[in-house]
Design a protein around this motif. Structure first.
Motif, PDB file in Angstrom:
ATOM      1  N   ILE A 417       0.832  -1.206   0.000  1.00 26.44           N
ATOM      2  CA  ILE A 417       0.000   0.000   0.000  1.00 26.44           C
ATOM      3  C   ILE A 417       0.866   1.255   0.000  1.00 26.44           C
ATOM      4  CG2 ILE A 417      -1.711   1.323   1.290  1.00 26.44           C
ATOM      5  CD1 ILE A 417      -2.837  -1.316   2.294  1.00 26.44           C
ATOM      6  N   ALA A 418       1.809   1.349   0.924  1.00 24.50           N
ATOM      7  CA  ALA A 418       2.656   2.547   1.007  1.00 24.50           C
ATOM      8  C   ALA A 418       3.429   2.753  -0.293  1.00 24.50           C
ATOM      9  CB  ALA A 418       3.611   2.440   2.188  1.00 24.50           C
ATOM     10  N   SER A 419       3.977   1.669  -0.854  1.00 24.20           N
ATOM     11  CA  SER A 419       4.727   1.798  -2.103  1.00 24.20           C
ATOM     12  C   SER A 419       3.820   2.262  -3.229  1.00 24.20           C
ATOM     13  CB  SER A 419       5.379   0.459  -2.455  1.00 24.20           C
ATOM     14  OG  SER A 419       6.330   0.076  -1.482  1.00 24.20           O
ATOM     15  N   GLY A 420       2.609   1.700  -3.297  1.00 20.54           N
ATOM     16  CA  GLY A 420       1.668   2.125  -4.332  1.00 20.54           C
ATOM     17  C   GLY A 420       1.266   3.576  -4.182  1.00 20.54           C
ATOM     18  N   LEU A 421       1.054   4.027  -2.943  1.00 20.58           N
ATOM     19  CA  LEU A 421       0.694   5.428  -2.709  1.00 20.58           C
ATOM     20  C   LEU A 421       1.807   6.363  -3.165  1.00 20.58           C
ATOM     21  CD1 LEU A 421      -0.870   5.095   0.858  1.00 20.58           C
ATOM     22  CD2 LEU A 421      -2.105   5.408  -1.289  1.00 20.58           C
ATOM     23  N   ALA A 422       3.057   5.988  -2.876  1.00 18.22           N
ATOM     24  CA  ALA A 422       4.180   6.823  -3.310  1.00 18.22           C
ATOM     25  C   ALA A 422       4.261   6.862  -4.829  1.00 18.22           C
ATOM     26  CB  ALA A 422       5.481   6.294  -2.713  1.00 18.22           C
ATOM     27  N   LEU A 423       4.040   5.718  -5.483  1.00 15.73           N
ATOM     28  CA  LEU A 423       4.056   5.679  -6.948  1.00 15.73           C
ATOM     29  C   LEU A 423       2.907   6.494  -7.540  1.00 15.73           C
ATOM     30  CD1 LEU A 423       4.900   1.900  -7.430  1.00 15.73           C
ATOM     31  CD2 LEU A 423       6.415   3.839  -7.926  1.00 15.73           C
ATOM     32  N   MET A 424       1.763   6.471  -6.862  1.00 16.52           N
ATOM     33  CA  MET A 424       0.631   7.255  -7.342  1.00 16.52           C
ATOM     34  C   MET A 424       0.914   8.745  -7.295  1.00 16.52           C
ATOM     35  SD  MET A 424      -2.697   5.285  -5.826  1.00 16.52           S
ATOM     36  CE  MET A 424      -3.835   6.276  -6.784  1.00 16.52           C
ATOM     37  N   GLY A 425       1.792   9.146  -6.378  1.00 16.81           N
ATOM     38  CA  GLY A 425       2.155  10.554  -6.278  1.00 16.81           C
ATOM     39  C   GLY A 425       2.790  11.093  -7.543  1.00 16.81           C
ATOM     40  N   GLU A 426       3.223  10.196  -8.429  1.00  8.56           N
ATOM     41  CA  GLU A 426       3.828  10.601  -9.698  1.00  8.56           C
ATOM     42  C   GLU A 426       2.795  10.680 -10.821  1.00  8.56           C
ATOM     43  OE1 GLU A 426       6.909   7.810 -10.493  1.00  8.56           O
ATOM     44  OE2 GLU A 426       7.844   8.046  -8.537  1.00  8.56           O
ATOM     45  N   GLU A 427       1.546  10.271 -10.538  1.00  7.89           N
ATOM     46  CA  GLU A 427       0.515  10.284 -11.569  1.00  7.89           C
ATOM     47  C   GLU A 427       0.184  11.724 -11.985  1.00  7.89           C
ATOM     48  OE1 GLU A 427      -1.577   7.575 -13.060  1.00  7.89           O
ATOM     49  OE2 GLU A 427       0.423   6.803 -12.585  1.00  7.89           O
ATOM     50  N   PRO A 428       0.042  11.990 -13.287  1.00  5.00           N
ATOM     51  CA  PRO A 428      -0.259  13.360 -13.730  1.00  5.00           C
ATOM     52  C   PRO A 428      -1.658  13.824 -13.330  1.00  5.00           C
ATOM     53  CG  PRO A 428      -0.323  11.823 -15.572  1.00  5.00           C
ATOM     54  CD  PRO A 428       0.245  11.070 -14.412  1.00  5.00           C
ATOM     55  N   ASP A 429      -2.592  12.874 -13.188  1.00  6.69           N
ATOM     56  CA  ASP A 429      -3.969  13.238 -12.829  1.00  6.69           C
ATOM     57  C   ASP A 429      -4.324  12.559 -11.507  1.00  6.69           C
ATOM     58  OD1 ASP A 429      -6.510  14.229 -12.865  1.00  6.69           O
ATOM     59  OD2 ASP A 429      -7.284  12.756 -14.291  1.00  6.69           O
ATOM     60  N   LEU A 430      -3.571  12.867 -10.485  1.00  9.46           N
ATOM     61  CA  LEU A 430      -3.739  12.199  -9.198  1.00  9.46           C
ATOM     62  C   LEU A 430      -5.073  12.521  -8.547  1.00  9.46           C
ATOM     63  CD1 LEU A 430      -2.498  10.420  -7.019  1.00  9.46           C
ATOM     64  CD2 LEU A 430      -1.303  12.416  -6.122  1.00  9.46           C
ATOM     65  N   ALA A 431      -5.628  13.697  -8.822  1.00  6.05           N
ATOM     66  CA  ALA A 431      -6.856  14.117  -8.157  1.00  6.05           C
ATOM     67  C   ALA A 431      -8.014  13.155  -8.425  1.00  6.05           C
ATOM     68  CB  ALA A 431      -7.236  15.527  -8.586  1.00  6.05           C
ATOM     69  N   ARG A 432      -8.020  12.496  -9.579  1.00  7.50           N
ATOM     70  CA  ARG A 432      -9.129  11.591  -9.898  1.00  7.50           C
ATOM     71  C   ARG A 432      -9.140  10.355  -9.015  1.00  7.50           C
ATOM     72  NH1 ARG A 432      -7.529   7.410 -13.889  1.00  7.50           N
ATOM     73  NH2 ARG A 432      -9.697   7.260 -14.558  1.00  7.50           N
ATOM     74  N   TRP A 433      -8.018  10.092  -8.350  1.00  6.82           N
ATOM     75  CA  TRP A 433      -7.943   8.923  -7.480  1.00  6.82           C
ATOM     76  C   TRP A 433      -8.185   9.281  -6.028  1.00  6.82           C
ATOM     77  CZ3 TRP A 433      -7.874   4.328  -9.679  1.00  6.82           C
ATOM     78  CH2 TRP A 433      -7.407   4.237 -10.990  1.00  6.82           C
ATOM     79  N   GLY A 434      -8.111  10.565  -5.683  1.00  4.39           N
ATOM     80  CA  GLY A 434      -8.239  10.962  -4.294  1.00  4.39           C
ATOM     81  C   GLY A 434      -9.670  11.325  -3.930  1.00  4.39           C
ATOM     82  N   GLN A 435     -10.018  11.064  -2.674  1.00  7.82           N
ATOM     83  CA  GLN A 435     -11.361  11.392  -2.209  1.00  7.82           C
ATOM     84  C   GLN A 435     -11.430  12.796  -1.614  1.00  7.82           C
ATOM     85  OE1 GLN A 435     -10.150   8.036  -1.822  1.00  7.82           O
ATOM     86  NE2 GLN A 435     -11.357   7.992  -3.694  1.00  7.82           N
ATOM     87  N   ARG A 436     -10.296  13.281  -1.179  1.00  8.71           N
ATOM     88  CA  ARG A 436     -10.319  14.611  -0.587  1.00  8.71           C
ATOM     89  C   ARG A 436      -8.911  15.184  -0.631  1.00  8.71           C
ATOM     90  NH1 ARG A 436     -13.106  16.662   4.890  1.00  8.71           N
ATOM     91  NH2 ARG A 436     -11.796  18.445   5.348  1.00  8.71           N
ATOM     92  N   ALA A 437      -8.771  16.406  -1.065  1.00  7.64           N
ATOM     93  CA  ALA A 437      -7.472  17.067  -1.075  1.00  7.64           C
ATOM     94  C   ALA A 437      -7.630  18.452  -0.486  1.00  7.64           C
ATOM     95  CB  ALA A 437      -6.917  17.161  -2.505  1.00  7.64           C
ATOM     96  N   ARG A 438      -6.599  18.947   0.133  1.00  7.57           N
ATOM     97  CA  ARG A 438      -6.632  20.312   0.676  1.00  7.57           C
ATOM     98  C   ARG A 438      -5.340  21.000   0.289  1.00  7.57           C
ATOM     99  NH1 ARG A 438      -5.032  23.304   5.236  1.00  7.57           N
ATOM    100  NH2 ARG A 438      -3.860  21.572   6.062  1.00  7.57           N
ATOM    101  N   ILE A 439      -5.456  22.171  -0.238  1.00  7.69           N
ATOM    102  CA  ILE A 439      -4.277  22.961  -0.585  1.00  7.69           C
ATOM    103  C   ILE A 439      -4.332  24.259   0.192  1.00  7.69           C
ATOM    104  CG2 ILE A 439      -3.012  24.093  -2.446  1.00  7.69           C
ATOM    105  CD1 ILE A 439      -4.235  22.106  -4.379  1.00  7.69           C
ATOM    106  N   ALA A 440      -3.334  24.480   1.019  1.00  4.93           N
ATOM    107  CA  ALA A 440      -3.323  25.682   1.869  1.00  4.93           C
ATOM    108  C   ALA A 440      -3.006  26.903   1.035  1.00  4.93           C
ATOM    109  CB  ALA A 440      -2.315  25.521   2.991  1.00  4.93           C
TER     110      ALA A 440
END
Length: 440
Positions: A417-440
């Motif tokens: 899981i942790a390795s997959g999450l880190a690899l997902m961080g390189e995805e160009p359209d990561l927002a489509r996989w996330g349920q919630r994001a916050r940008i300060a």
């Protein structure tokens, strides 16, 4: 970022009920796990546990530890150390507002933040200079009765923000595992991933394709249920331990013989509740019961385990039993602490009978994932099972009854899981996989 880390370094955090794993990934490279120089040996699985200690002679000198260091602190002084594990189970519970530890009040986000700060500190150079963005795993369904996922994510966010993250993205844990597993695929495939943690069992179905050298992933279905390894532990304690501590026995009150309330044993058999039971109002009632019980010696054993803080030793005994039963047809349960000695042989078939209600819920969740994807078992090309409880033969049998054996794979129980999450961080359209994001 420090000079040792490229600016694009991606950070994935798998905060689990039992263990927490952290991974880092640089563009074009495989993910690597953060290693922690624990007291006994270097580890990548950082136990999701906290300890709080304040010497009686100097209560203001409070020490907080986490992971293997929390276990070490507990082992050195179990009577004076508050040891808490499986606290992730509180995340989505609105009934849990705070707990008092050594005369201080802690909300869930306080516990999680304390844990994360210690995890960062013990991570050394790898975590000394954190990026602003983090990809955090979350269950498909949080543990507990009527879980409030918005409450859970707001608590996560409050805790992670204290470490300085300004962008926090939450991704379903089995999706992270799927991204890890997909790196080994040689052809297009529809993959069902089952992630079996301590608190939840989660499932995702994803279609992976490659076109023009690009890697694509399309989510098709998901489901989850708030039972997993800790629920199996509950059944073991409930059947093996609690009866020796007074469950099912009686007490005398005003000339009547009444059953001892089961609520004490319901809390006792849950790791997240056990640490709080010792400091609760129920303890006063339990001490009173010892004077009124028909079999007082059983209640006195319960009091000893709570007073002398033997919860972690009980956890080890239960874990050892489960591990042995995963490879052997029978095993000896052995819990010996202070004046309490409980030894009994357990057959695997007996254990499977105990966990039958949880197995039925897991089966239902697998079928729900298939239904949400609009697929039958024949529509799944590969099955990847991960997490500690995926090793339980009865859990594997849920999939063996639905899919050919050659489609089922397990492995990377702690790192996927942790390795997959880190690899997902390189995805160009990561927002489509996330349920919630916050940008300060």
């Amino acid at each position: 970022m420090s000079a040792n880390h490229p600016p694009a370094l991606s950070l994935g955090v798998d905060f689990g009920t039992t263990n927490t794993v952290v991974a880092l990934a640089a563009p074009g490279e495989a993910a690597r796990l953060v290693r922690f120089p624990a007291p006994e040996r270097e580890v990548t699985a950082f136990r999701s546990a906290l300890s709080f200690y304040a010497p009686p002679e100097a209560p203001a000198e409070r020490t907080v530890e986490a992971g293997p260091w929390a276990i070490e602190a507990y082992a050195e002084d179990p009577l004076e150390t508050r040891f808490i594990q499986s606290f992730k189970t509180f995340a989505a519970q609105s009934s849990f507002t705070e707990t008092q530890i050594l005369n201080r009040r802690y909300a869930f986000e306080d516990l999680l933040a304390a844990f994360l700060f210690k995890l960062r500190d013990h991570g050394g150079a790898d975590l000394a200079d954190l990026p602003k963005r983090v990809v955090v795993g979350r269950p498909v369904t949080f543990a507990g009765a009527a879980p409030d996922e918005h409450l859970a994510l707001s608590r996560y966010e409050a805790a992670f923000a204290r470490l300085g993250f300004s962008e926090i993205l939450y991704v379903y844990e089995p999706v992270g595992a799927a991204f890890f597993f997909a790196r080994q695929l040689k052809e297009d495939a529809t993959v069902l991933v089952g992630d079996f943690g301590g608190g939840t069992s989660d499932f995702s179905i994803i279609r992976f394709t490659r076109a023009g050298g690009a890697f694509r992933a399309e989510p098709l279905g998901r489901s989850g249920v708030g039972v997993a390894g800790d629920a199996f532990d509950y059944r073991i304690i409930d059947h093996l331990v609690s009866p020796a501590l007074g469950k099912g026995s009686s007490y005398r009150s005003f000339g009547k013989v009444l059953p001892i309330p089961n609520r004490y044993y319901s809390a006792f058999a849950r790791w997240d509740q056990l640490a709080l039971l010792r400091a609760s109002r129920d303890m006063r009632e339990i001490r009173k019961l010892a004077r009124e019980a028909v079999e007082p010696e059983k209640i006195e054993r319960l009091i000893e385990i709570l007073d002398d803080n033997h919860g972690y030793r009980l956890y080890r005994a239960v874990s050892d039993l489960k591990e042995t039963l995963s490879s052997e047809p029978s095993a000896v349960f052995r819990f010996e602490a202070g004046g309490v000695s409980l030894v009994r042989e357990v057959a695997r078939t007996e254990f499977e009978d105990w966990i039958a209600p949880e197995l039925a819920l897991i089966e239902g969740a697998v079928d729900e994932a298939l239904a949400t994807a609009g697929l039958g078992p024949e529509g799944i090309d590969r099955i990847f099972l991960t997490g500690g409880s995926s090793l339980v033969p009865a859990v594997r049998a849920v999939f063996a009854r639905r899919f050919p054996a050659e489609k089922i794979e397990t492995g990377a129980e702690l790192e996927s899981i942790a390795s997959g999450l880190a690899l997902m961080g390189e995805e160009p359209d990561l927002a489509r996989w996330g349920q919630r994001a916050r940008i300060a």
